[in-house]
Design a protein around this motif. Structure first.
Motif, short mmCIF file in Angstrom:
data_model
loop_
_atom_site.label_atom_id
_atom_site.label_comp_id
_atom_site.label_asym_id
_atom_site.label_seq_id
_atom_site.Cartn_x
_atom_site.Cartn_y
_atom_site.Cartn_z
N ARG A 45 -2.92 52.35 67.71
CA ARG A 45 -4.23 51.74 67.46
C ARG A 45 -4.73 50.93 68.65
O ARG A 45 -5.62 50.09 68.48
CB ARG A 45 -4.21 50.83 66.20
CG ARG A 45 -3.54 51.42 64.99
CD ARG A 45 -4.05 52.78 64.60
NE ARG A 45 -5.35 52.80 63.95
CZ ARG A 45 -5.97 53.90 63.57
NH1 ARG A 45 -5.41 55.07 63.77
NH2 ARG A 45 -7.14 53.85 63.01
N ILE A 48 -8.59 51.94 70.19
CA ILE A 48 -9.79 51.81 69.37
C ILE A 48 -11.03 51.62 70.25
O ILE A 48 -10.95 51.04 71.33
CB ILE A 48 -9.69 50.64 68.37
CG1 ILE A 48 -9.27 49.35 69.10
CG2 ILE A 48 -8.73 50.96 67.24
CD1 ILE A 48 -9.43 48.12 68.24
N PHE A 57 -13.65 50.65 63.74
CA PHE A 57 -13.17 50.85 65.09
C PHE A 57 -12.27 52.09 65.14
O PHE A 57 -11.06 51.97 65.01
CB PHE A 57 -12.41 49.60 65.56
CG PHE A 57 -13.26 48.37 65.55
CD1 PHE A 57 -13.98 48.00 66.68
CD2 PHE A 57 -13.38 47.59 64.40
CE1 PHE A 57 -14.78 46.87 66.67
CE2 PHE A 57 -14.17 46.46 64.38
CZ PHE A 57 -14.89 46.09 65.51
N LEU A 81 -9.59 42.73 69.25
CA LEU A 81 -8.71 43.40 68.30
C LEU A 81 -7.55 44.08 69.02
O LEU A 81 -6.41 44.06 68.57
CB LEU A 81 -9.50 44.44 67.49
CG LEU A 81 -10.49 43.82 66.50
CD1 LEU A 81 -11.42 44.89 65.96
CD2 LEU A 81 -9.74 43.14 65.36
N SER A 84 -5.02 41.63 69.82
CA SER A 84 -4.26 41.23 68.63
C SER A 84 -3.18 42.25 68.32
O SER A 84 -2.03 41.90 68.07
CB SER A 84 -5.19 41.11 67.42
OG SER A 84 -5.99 39.98 67.53
N VAL A 85 -3.57 43.51 68.32
CA VAL A 85 -2.60 44.56 67.97
C VAL A 85 -1.50 44.61 69.04
O VAL A 85 -0.32 44.71 68.72
CB VAL A 85 -3.29 45.93 67.84
CG1 VAL A 85 -2.27 47.02 67.61
CG2 VAL A 85 -4.30 45.91 66.70
N MET A 88 1.06 42.03 68.60
CA MET A 88 2.01 42.36 67.53
C MET A 88 3.10 43.28 68.07
O MET A 88 4.28 43.11 67.77
CB MET A 88 1.30 43.07 66.38
CG MET A 88 0.32 42.20 65.61
SD MET A 88 -0.47 43.19 64.31
CE MET A 88 -2.04 42.37 64.17
N ARG A 121 2.37 33.87 70.57
CA ARG A 121 2.09 33.08 69.37
C ARG A 121 2.71 33.68 68.13
O ARG A 121 2.79 33.04 67.10
CB ARG A 121 0.57 32.99 69.19
CG ARG A 121 -0.12 32.33 70.37
CD ARG A 121 -1.61 32.37 70.17
NE ARG A 121 -2.05 33.74 69.93
CZ ARG A 121 -3.13 34.06 69.23
NH1 ARG A 121 -3.85 33.13 68.68
NH2 ARG A 121 -3.47 35.33 69.08
N GLY B 491 1.85 43.83 61.51
CA GLY B 491 0.96 42.77 61.06
C GLY B 491 1.31 42.26 59.68
O GLY B 491 1.23 41.05 59.41
N LEU B 514 -3.92 31.48 62.84
CA LEU B 514 -3.18 32.68 63.22
C LEU B 514 -3.21 33.71 62.09
O LEU B 514 -3.43 34.90 62.30
CB LEU B 514 -1.73 32.29 63.55
CG LEU B 514 -0.86 33.41 64.09
CD1 LEU B 514 -1.41 33.90 65.42
CD2 LEU B 514 0.57 32.92 64.28
N GLU B 517 -6.47 35.39 61.98
CA GLU B 517 -6.67 36.32 63.09
C GLU B 517 -5.89 37.62 62.86
O GLU B 517 -6.43 38.72 63.00
CB GLU B 517 -6.22 35.66 64.39
CG GLU B 517 -6.53 36.52 65.60
CD GLU B 517 -5.87 36.00 66.86
OE1 GLU B 517 -5.79 34.77 67.04
OE2 GLU B 517 -5.43 36.85 67.68
N VAL B 518 -4.64 37.48 62.46
CA VAL B 518 -3.82 38.68 62.24
C VAL B 518 -4.40 39.49 61.09
O VAL B 518 -4.55 40.71 61.17
CB VAL B 518 -2.35 38.30 61.96
CG1 VAL B 518 -1.54 39.53 61.59
CG2 VAL B 518 -1.74 37.61 63.17
N SER B 520 -7.45 39.65 59.96
CA SER B 520 -8.69 40.36 60.31
C SER B 520 -8.38 41.57 61.17
O SER B 520 -9.00 42.62 61.03
CB SER B 520 -9.67 39.46 61.05
OG SER B 520 -9.55 38.15 60.63
N ALA B 521 -7.44 41.42 62.09
CA ALA B 521 -7.11 42.54 62.98
C ALA B 521 -6.49 43.69 62.18
O ALA B 521 -6.85 44.85 62.35
CB ALA B 521 -6.17 42.08 64.08
N VAL B 522 -5.57 43.37 61.30
CA VAL B 522 -4.91 44.42 60.51
C VAL B 522 -5.95 45.15 59.66
O VAL B 522 -5.93 46.36 59.53
CB VAL B 522 -3.79 43.82 59.63
CG1 VAL B 522 -3.25 44.86 58.66
CG2 VAL B 522 -2.67 43.26 60.49
N VAL B 524 -9.11 45.80 60.14
CA VAL B 524 -10.02 46.76 60.76
C VAL B 524 -9.32 47.76 61.69
O VAL B 524 -9.93 48.74 62.09
CB VAL B 524 -11.17 46.08 61.55
CG1 VAL B 524 -12.05 45.32 60.59
CG2 VAL B 524 -10.63 45.19 62.65
N THR B 525 -8.06 47.51 62.04
CA THR B 525 -7.45 48.44 62.99
C THR B 525 -6.44 49.38 62.35
O THR B 525 -5.94 50.29 63.02
CB THR B 525 -6.74 47.68 64.14
OG1 THR B 525 -5.76 46.84 63.58
CG2 THR B 525 -7.72 46.88 64.96
#
Lengths: 895, 646
Positions: A45, A48, A57, A81, A84-85, A88, A121, B491, B514, B517-518, B520-522, B524-525
């Motif tokens: 992902r 995107i 996306f 985004l 963020s991914v 992770m 984080r 996530g 946090l 944020e996580v 929201s990302a999960v 939509v992605t």
């Protein structure tokens, strides 16, 4: 098709994904799970994007580009985004980059650099380190795995092996072997495709300890597939091998030998200095080059003067380049003055060359490897493709994935059987009966392509006559294949829109080898399955350059380009070009040469890179021939079993140490490039031949192999358009007659056969020369293993290959083993009328009842001590594939 | 069973069956649904049979039906013709219950009072099924036959107008049927609510004209949801009939069709009853080759799933049916274009299929007349949690949440205030009590940040911690993520870990940022619906119950007293009667005291297991809890002496 990406108008091919379109335009989108070789996956992902009119996306790797599409790859939202991914993914990966083997090659690092990572984080990984060291060639370190599943997809999509898969779910999901065993205990073929596609250090080739400082694109030295290799070198060593994704034959795939089996190049056993035996019975001693070369030339001259040029014979090598083969036959014909030049093609595809020339006018694979993938039916007969031609097998597997019907005719339950619609388990040596019955069915059921037959062939009436009595029921009695299966096979083959025949040694190495080939040619013409893409008759060539060695005239009856030596015009042409008088009488073939040497008619032998002491049938007799020769020159990279008999041993170079070309099984002429210097004082083969030729009176003042190719191209119409410059990026398939000719993917287009009309040859069934009887109750057949090659001079110097396929097994059916009281692993004596060897029993259903199978790679139990040197009357190929054998004393192996 | 060679033969048989039904005839219907079975309903039915066998003068028909929906009250027995509703039958003295029911109901024509349902609010006994609010307020279409017919009797189904819709469909043009489905407004009951008629049309019009696969999604995986199971167990023919109609509509005149029902292996009774129904329908000529004498062929196979939540997702399900690992693939291509075995396929949920026959027989207008502007018909909910009447309820779309929870569910027990209703299963969202007036349909739920899902409805009261609830659902989705795409695989774990830290009292305001944020990302992605809805419990609770999160991270307070790290146990000196119950219950010896004297809890070794609270006798109610600045004391009960007097 045009779309707009980041405000730029971008062109893309139909069917391209947004990712491909962007990459094509030089727009970088980060991704970790994408690999151009694999089907789009959409897992990481990271790729995107935003697409106008689409919700959310979409991942660009799985989104098809469309006309007029407006794509934005790095909006604020996408960037946020993506980060963020990626955070992770990164949080789940150790950050000890500096001590990681993949440092600087890691795609995770590269993506981190483009995305930019701010702080840690997220919660770190809880993965337990799982290191799997069970494969000899690569290491699995699952702690470094990012679950992109590229390895799994490569194993399944590209190789159709499926040794690994994703196990478990969610955060616990991981790459695993069936039953969570170490990969060494799985169905893994060690091809290393997974290692190639792994973006991190989770899969790592054990040989790769340092980064290469130089990379050289070249061609694999093993089988006839002709795979592209990228050799990475550092400090005079090969430190990495990856598949060349630009290679049009292999598309980046390699097998275990090509990828991991090159240890022989740097082996300490390599010959580094010429060796000379000063007197018969004496020892081989190191000598200076001039001394050795002078000795060779003077001895050959002496024998020629005493006994005539035909007392000298040369065996060329299908492992050396086209240029070297060309020079060798030029030397034998022009400098020595004899047509006694042949090579190992005699032992593998002489019957192909003879048979297909008679039927079609040209003895080579009619179609291309890639075309197999688009066939609707593939009839594989006498070819254990997965093991002997692994990359051709991939195209067959692709076809099956596409829905093609695979019909396998093989006495053994070879790997392809698991993908086949039909397995015909014919008794060894009864192929003619089987195929004749298929033709009987095709004619009887009106499945013959009469339009094609009438328009493009001759001799149909005779053929029809000859198979009239060959009913499936009759064939069932001979072959052991149920009559209905023969019918089904005939219908599948004749009924398919595009059907290909693939065959190999199982067809050719018989006393009926030429008949076997003729009957397959008959079958293809009868069904009209030739002269179109994805059809044809496709003999798979065994050595890296056996096709080329034949093409450039390392044969006793033809000059380069199959121009007969007996043909006055051809001879004149070569005499003019080379400036010497040439002999008109065809020379002797390999086995004939050895027989003649045994009888004392051949006095001197010059053997280039062949190991006849192991590779030739009835090798006791072959060794006697070597002993008998008055003078024996062996030019090789190792002190082979054959070299032990030599009077002079000339240290030569391997594929990685010289420039030149190989011609692979699909007639593709490809570059071989020098990556390393030969060890010690060893020299490139072409230079050695030039030296000797010059000393024999025919000067060869070449400075580079490309000049040899230019001369070859001038004299050989099919190679007329080939030059080093043209094949720099991508090899060409002959016929390639002019500098503009793009080469030829498939032969005999639309029934325009090389010989004019295709010719049917009735082939009545004949039994093999030697059949099991009361005294020798088993049938013995021989063949290859995936992990070893030929007499093992190359592969057996890679310890890992030896671990995967150690010496010296033979296969026996469980019923036979039970009856004879043989347990798996027992050491058993196998005896034929020609000799005895002791081998390790492998009790397996792969072998049918009554048939034993033995690979011929192992000198510890040399299969060719047992095999029969009875010859096919036309092609003079020996019957390696059938002889009668009995089992002698046996006991448990030593472990 | 002889084959029904024409639609007329079916109609004739139905007439005969219906004529044989005597509404005055005494009849006992024992619930044979999974819930009642677990409480011994099969043994109960056997005991009834034995008792009836020993009394040949009593001509009472005995039937084992499918689920009634009111599972909390099981085993349930219906006694006709009076329509008496008995609950909890056989839980105590089974022989006595059996004897009394037969004796009283059929001998004396009066109900057995102690086995009747009691209105939890009024305490009033309600003898008849039709008067019980739980049933009275429902509108049953999908559940029309559940609890009324014997699922293993094709005759029962046919008598209840079964297969009339299929017979009718075979006289219509496929496009007419699809038009009718479109007009009815039926939307997919599996959760996403895609218009069923449109979905059928896409499949019918797919370019590949060689095969249509018609699939029933019976992979019900939401914890606490069991509507699909009940239909498959209790009315399997309704699903088969719906599928046959769909298959005809999507393949008729084009190509062959084949059916697959994907059902969880954890539903053995559903597998068994569906299998029997397929065999019976094929023998009767209602499935298989040449259905009702026409040229239409339709075979249905059952594929048992191995219990992966993600296999409810269409592409994962087709992969699983094909024998591959059940992971989703990116769409397009949609199943209607390239689905099972690469052929155009249609996947509808069990409840959707069960709605199809009545739409055809009663008309699209009738169906479209029920529900709201955009959501037509009814929806089955599985109503669970802190609610008096748990079970399956089917109500028209647009019914308010409060009507469902209060009107049918009877509200929260114990008089505690309702805090929230969670809809849509683990991927759904929490709707606060203030929004209970929300009419339930696809759009309204989405607007509230939740989803319809397959129809889970979990009621929560003040004892439910919303942070803990989010953690609970994340635990589920983290485990059930297939692991294919990174945001869902990783996530869900990150969200869970952050939630665990918050509930363990280690949260900071940064945790909330946090988490948001996580999440929201999960959302939509992610690759499929599992991942894109997995953050819903987090996002909706963060939105509607943010103050609870803030109390956790800022004040170490869990107002529901659920997050044990923030809860402390104490003994109230005034109330302790020195009985020692708490000390005996305490596993660590933290709770100590001499007999008849005040007990105290040593906070340094207390593990906050709550045993002391549970053990403290209600008359004392001396153990109390503190969380942050909040204190919760349990109400003292009246002394037993007083109770005896009453």
């Amino acid at each position: 098709m045009h779309l707009t990406i980041d405000g730029r108008r971008v062109e893309a091919r139909d069917g391209a994904t947004v990712l491909e379109a962007a990459r094509g335009a030089g727009i970088r989108i980060p991704t970790l799970c994408h690999d151009p070789k694999l089907k789009p996956w959409g897992g990481c992902r990271l790729c995107i994007v935003e697409v106008q009119g689409m919700r959310g996306f979409p991942a660009s790797c799985v989104t098809k580009a469309a006309e007029g599409m407006v794509v934005r790859t790095s909006t604020e939202a996408v960037t946020r985004l993506r980060r963020s991914v990626f955070e992770m993914i990164l949080a789940d990966h150790p950050l000890d980059c500096l001590t990681c083997r993949a440092n600087q090659r890691c795609e995770l690092q590269a993506v981190a650099a483009t995305i930019g990572v701010t702080g840690q984080r997220l919660r770190p990984s809880e993965r337990q380190p799982v290191r799997d060291d069970s494969n000899p060639f690569f290491l699995r370190d699952l702690r470094l795995c990012i679950m992109c599943a590229r390895c799994v997809r490569a194993c399944q999509e590209l190789r159709c092996v499926g040794a690994i898969d994703v196990a478990s779910r969610g955060y616990e999901s991981r790459i695993a072997v069936f039953g969570d065993l170490p990969i060494g205990e799985s169905s893994c073929e060690s091809c290393g495709e997974c290692v190639d596609v792994c973006p991190t250090g989770a899969l790592w080739a054990k040989t790769e300890t340092v980064l290469p400082t130089r990379e050289v694109r070249t061609t694999c030295p093993y089988c006839g597939c002709g795979c592209g290799l990228v050799l990475g070198t550092e400090g005079g060593r090969i430190v990495s091998v990856v598949g060349d994704i630009t290679n049009p034959s292999s598309h980046g795939s390699l097998c275990v030998k090509g990828r991991f089996g090159l240890d022989f190049v740097g082996s300490p056993d390599r010959l580094r200095k010429p060796l000379v035996r000063k007197q018969k019975g004496g020892k081989l001693e190191e000598a200076e080059w001039d001394e050795a070369l002078d000795l060779v030339a003077s001895r050959l001259r002496g024998i020629r003067e005493a006994h005539g040029p035909d007392a000298i014979a040369g065996l060329s090598s299908a492992k050396t380049t086209n240029e070297e083969n060309y020079l060798f036959q030029k030397m034998m014909r022009g400098a020595v003055g004899t047509n006694n030049v042949d090579h190992c093609a005699r032992l593998c595809h002489a019957s192909t060359v003879a048979g297909l020339a008679k039927s079609f006018g040209s003895g080579a694979m009619t179609n291309s490897m890639d075309e197999l993938a688009d066939a609707d039916c593939i009839f594989v007969i006498g070819s254990n493709t997965t093991e002997a031609h692994p990359i051709v097998a991939l195209r067959i597997k692709d076809a099956v994935h596409r829905g093609a019907k695979l019909v396998v005719a093989d006495p053994r339950r070879i790997d392809l059987v698991r993908l086949s619609a039909l397995h015909l388990r014919q008794r060894s040596g009864t192929d003619v009966a089987l195929v004749n019955a298929m033709m009987h069915v095709i004619i009887a059921e009106g499945l013959a392509n009469r339009t094609f037959v009438d328009a493009h062939t001759e001799g149909f009436a005779e053929l029809a006559d000859s198979v009239k009595a060959a009913t499936p029921e009759l064939a069932a009695g001979i072959t052991g294949v149920p009559a209905d299966d023969i019918r089904a096979a005939a219908r599948l083959y004749a009924g398919a829109a595009r059907a290909s025949i693939v065959y190999s040694m199982g067809i050719t190495q018989h006393t009926t080898g030429t008949d076997n080939v003729l009957t397959l040619a008959n079958l293809s013409m009868l069904a009209g399955q030739i002269g179109r893409p994805s059809t044809g008759v496709n003999p798979l060539r065994g050595q890296n350059n056996v096709q080329g060695a034949c093409d450039v005239g390392a044969l006793p009856n033809v000059f380069p380009g199959y121009q007969p030596v007996a043909d006055e015009a051809a001879r004149r042409k070569f005499e003019a070009a080379w400036g010497v008088k040439l002999p008109a009488a065809p020379g002797l073939t390999v086995v004939e040469v050895l027989h003649a040497a045994e009888e004392g008619k051949i006095k001197a032998l010059y053997i280039l890179g062949e190991n006849v002491a192991l590779s030739d049938p009835n090798s006791t007799r072959a060794r006697r021939a070597l002993e008998n020769a008055e003078f024996l020159v062996v030019q090789d990279i190792f002190m082979s079993e054959t070299a032990e008999y030599a009077d002079v041993v000339l240290p030569a170079s391997c594929f990685a140490e010289k420039d030149g070309t190989f011609t692979n099984t699909e007639r593709r002429v490809q570059r071989v490039r020098k990556a390393l210097d030969p060890p010690g004082e060893a020299r490139e083969d072409w230079r050695i031949i030039c030296e000797i030729s010059g000393r024999m009176g025919l000067a060869m003042p070449y400075t580079h192999p490309s000049e040899v190719m230019d001369e070859l191209a001038r004299l050989t119409p099919a190679y007329g358009g080939i030059s080093f410059a043209r094949i720099e990026d991508r090899g060409l398939q002959w016929p390639c007659r002019t500098p503009e000719d793009p080469g030829t993917g498939y032969l005999h287009q639309d029934g325009a056969f090389t010989r004019g009309a295709g010719k049917f040859h009735p082939t009545p069934f004949r039994e093999p020369a030697e059949l099991p009887d009361a005294e020798y109750p088993y049938l013995l057949t021989t063949g290859r293993l995936l992990e070893q090659f030929h007499t093992g001079t190359m592969t057996r110097r890679t310890a890992g290959l030896e671990k995967l396929a150690g010496p010296a097994p033979f296969e026996i059916n469980p019923d036979d083993a039970a009856r004879d009281g043989i347990a798996d692993g027992d050491m058993v004596a196998l005896t034929t009328r020609r000799g005895t060897v002791t081998a390790r029993a492998e009790v397996t259903e792969r072998s049918p009842k009554g048939t034993l199978f033995m690979p011929f790679h192992f000198k510890e139990a040399a299969a060719n001590v047992l095999t029969n040197d009875a010859l096919d009357p036309v092609a003079k190929i020996p019957e390696f594939k059938v002889c009668a054998v009995r089992l002698g004393p046996h006991g448990p192996g030593s472990g | 069973m002889t084959r029904l060679a024409t639609p007329a033969a079916l109609a004739g048989w139905r007439k005969t069956l219906q004529a044989a039904i005597d509404p005055k005839k005494p009849k006992l219907t024992v619930c044979g649904g999974t819930g009642c079975r677990a409480n011994g309903s099969v043994e109960l039915a056997e005991d009834f049979a034995k008792a009836l066998h020993g009394a040949p003068d009593r001509s009472v028909e005995l039937k084992l039906s499918g689920c009634h929906g009111f599972c909390q009250q099981g085993p349930i027995v219906l006694a006709d013709p009076e329509g008496f509703f008995y609950r909890g039958v056989g839980l105590g003295d089974r022989a006595r219950d059996v004897g009394e029911i037969l004796e009283e109901t059929f001998g004396k024509n009066r109900p057995v009072a102690r086995l009747l349902y009691e209105d939890p609010r009024t305490g009033e006994k309600i003898p008849r099924h039709r008067d019980i609010p739980f049933y009275a307020k429902q509108h049953r279409i999908a559940l029309r036959n559940n609890g009324r017919i014997d699922p293993n009797s094709l005759g029962d189904y046919v008598a209840a107008d079964g297969y009339a819709a299929l017979a009718l469909a075979l006289t219509l043009a496929p496009d007419e049927i699809i038009a009718s489905m479109k007009k009815s407004g039926l939307r997919g009951r599996g959760g996403a609510g895609f218009p069923t008629g449109d979905k059928w049309a896409l499949c019918r019009n797919a370019a590949d004209r060689t095969m249509r696969h018609v699939i029933c999604n019976g992979d019900e995986g939401d914890p606490g949801a069991f509507m699909d199971r009940s239909i498959m167990e209790g009315d399997p023919h309704s699903v088969l009939e719906g599928m046959a109609i769909g298959a005809y509509a999507m393949s008729g005149g084009i190509c062959p069709a084949e059916g697959v029902i994907y059902v969880r292996a954890e539903y053995p009774l559903a597998v068994q009853n569906l299998g029997a129904a397929i065999r019976d329908a094929e023998a009767a000529g209602l499935l298989g080759d040449g259905i009702l004498g026409t040229t239409f062929n339709f075979h249905v196979k059952i594929k048992e799933g191995a219990g992966a939540f993600v296999c409810g997702e269409e592409t994962a399900m087709t992969a699983s049916i094909e024998g591959r690992r059940g992971t989703p693939s990116p769409r397009p291509p949609y199943p209607a274009q390239r689905g099972l075995f690469g052929k155009p396929s249609n996947i509808n949920n069990v409840e959707t299929w069960a709605n199809v026959p009545p739409i055809l027989t009663r008309g699209a207008e009738w169906y479209a007349g029920i529900g709201t502007a955009t959501s037509k018909g009814t929806k089955v909910f599985s109503l669970v949690g802190k609610v008096r009447n748990c079970g399956l309820v089917e109500v028209p779309m647009g019914t308010t949440l409060s009507e469902v929870v209060e009107g049918i569910g009877g509200g929260v027990p114990g008089g505690k205030p309702l805090k929230s209703v969670q809809t849509g299963g683990p991927s759904g969202g929490c709707i606060p009590a203030a929004q209970l007036g929300l009419p339930v349909d696809y759009e309204q739920l989405a607007k509230a940040g939740s989803i319809m899902g397959s129809g889970g409805l979990v009621v929560m009261d003040e004892d439910t911690c919303m942070v803990d609830i989010a953690r609970y659902f994340l635990q589920f989705t983290r485990t059930e993520s297939c692991g294919k795409c990174a945001p869902c695989r990783l996530g869900t774990r990150q969200m869970l870990l952050v939630l665990q830290e918050i509930t363990a009292g280690k949260g900071t305001p940064a945790h909330l940022a946090l988490l948001e944020e996580v999440a929201s990302a999960v959302k939509v992605t992610s690759l499929c619906g599992l991942g894109s809805t997995a953050p819903n419990p987090v996002l909706t609770t963060l939105k509607c119950f943010r103050e609870e999160y803030e109390e956790h991270v800022n004040a170490s307070t869990c107002r529901a007293f659920v997050c044990s790290a923030m809860v402390s146990y104490f003994v109230e000196a005034d109330r302790c009667i020195g009985c020692g119950a708490c000390a005996r219950a305490c596993p660590t010896g933290a709770c100590r005291g001499e007999k008849k004297k005040l007990h105290v809890i040593d906070q340094s070794i207390c593990t906050k297991c709550g045993s002391c609270l549970a053990a403290c006798p209600g008359v004392a109610a001396a153990v109390y809890r503190k969380s942050g600045d909040l204190t919760r004391r349990e109400p003292q009960q009246k002394r037993p002496a007083a109770a005896k007097a009453a």
